[in-house]
Design a protein around this motif. Structure first.
Motif, PDB file in Angstrom:
ATOM      1  N   UNK A  11       0.812  -1.214   0.000  1.00  0.00           N
ATOM      2  CA  UNK A  11       0.000   0.000   0.000  1.00  0.00           C
ATOM      3  C   UNK A  11       0.839   1.255   0.000  1.00  0.00           C
ATOM      4  N   UNK A  12       1.903   1.255   0.806  1.00  0.00           N
ATOM      5  CA  UNK A  12       2.785   2.417   0.872  1.00  0.00           C
ATOM      6  C   UNK A  12       3.488   2.652  -0.460  1.00  0.00           C
ATOM      7  N   UNK A  13       3.981   1.575  -1.070  1.00  0.00           N
ATOM      8  CA  UNK A  13       4.655   1.727  -2.361  1.00  0.00           C
ATOM      9  C   UNK A  13       3.697   2.155  -3.458  1.00  0.00           C
ATOM     10  N   UNK A  14       2.469   1.673  -3.431  1.00  0.00           N
ATOM     11  CA  UNK A  14       1.468   2.082  -4.406  1.00  0.00           C
ATOM     12  C   UNK A  14       1.202   3.578  -4.300  1.00  0.00           C
ATOM     13  N   UNK A  35      -6.195   5.037  -2.450  1.00  0.00           N
ATOM     14  CA  UNK A  35      -6.364   3.591  -2.271  1.00  0.00           C
ATOM     15  C   UNK A  35      -5.111   2.966  -1.654  1.00  0.00           C
ATOM     16  N   UNK A  36      -3.937   3.388  -2.077  1.00  0.00           N
ATOM     17  CA  UNK A  36      -2.694   2.886  -1.498  1.00  0.00           C
ATOM     18  C   UNK A  36      -2.577   3.220  -0.020  1.00  0.00           C
ATOM     19  N   UNK A  37      -2.936   4.449   0.340  1.00  0.00           N
ATOM     20  CA  UNK A  37      -2.885   4.840   1.748  1.00  0.00           C
ATOM     21  C   UNK A  37      -3.944   4.104   2.564  1.00  0.00           C
ATOM     22  N   UNK A  38      -5.099   3.851   1.973  1.00  0.00           N
ATOM     23  CA  UNK A  38      -6.152   3.099   2.659  1.00  0.00           C
ATOM     24  C   UNK A  38      -5.701   1.666   2.931  1.00  0.00           C
ATOM     25  N   UNK A  39      -5.064   1.043   1.949  1.00  0.00           N
ATOM     26  CA  UNK A  39      -4.534  -0.316   2.135  1.00  0.00           C
ATOM     27  C   UNK A  39      -3.498  -0.316   3.260  1.00  0.00           C
ATOM     28  N   UNK A  43      -3.973  -2.404   6.978  1.00  0.00           N
ATOM     29  CA  UNK A  43      -3.024  -3.407   7.451  1.00  0.00           C
ATOM     30  C   UNK A  43      -2.311  -2.948   8.715  1.00  0.00           C
ATOM     31  N   UNK A  44      -2.042  -1.659   8.832  1.00  0.00           N
ATOM     32  CA  UNK A  44      -1.431  -1.131  10.050  1.00  0.00           C
ATOM     33  C   UNK A  44      -2.364  -1.320  11.242  1.00  0.00           C
TER      34      UNK A  44
END
Length: 63
Positions: A11-14, A35-39, A43-44
């Protein structure tokens, strides 16, 4: 637990890839970032909840 860390990294890399050098333009680019930050955040939250539950269970067993 390893898969949650992998999900956070993905998510962070996206999000980072779409901020710095995106193949998308305009709205779609920022949608991919969100969406990447949401992922990453989902998970966090899972990882932190598991660690909190382990600490609570450890404290209950010690008392």
């Amino acid at each position: 637990m390893f898969l949650n860390y992998l999900g956070m990294l993905t998510g962070f890399l996206l999000a980072l890839a779409n901020i710095l050098n995106s193949g998308f333009e305009g709205f779609m680019r920022w949608l991919m970032v969100v969406c990447g930050l949401f992922i990453f955040m989902c998970h966090l939250k899972i990882v932190l909840d598991k660690k909190h539950n382990r600490a609570v269970n450890k404290n209950e067993n010690n008392t």
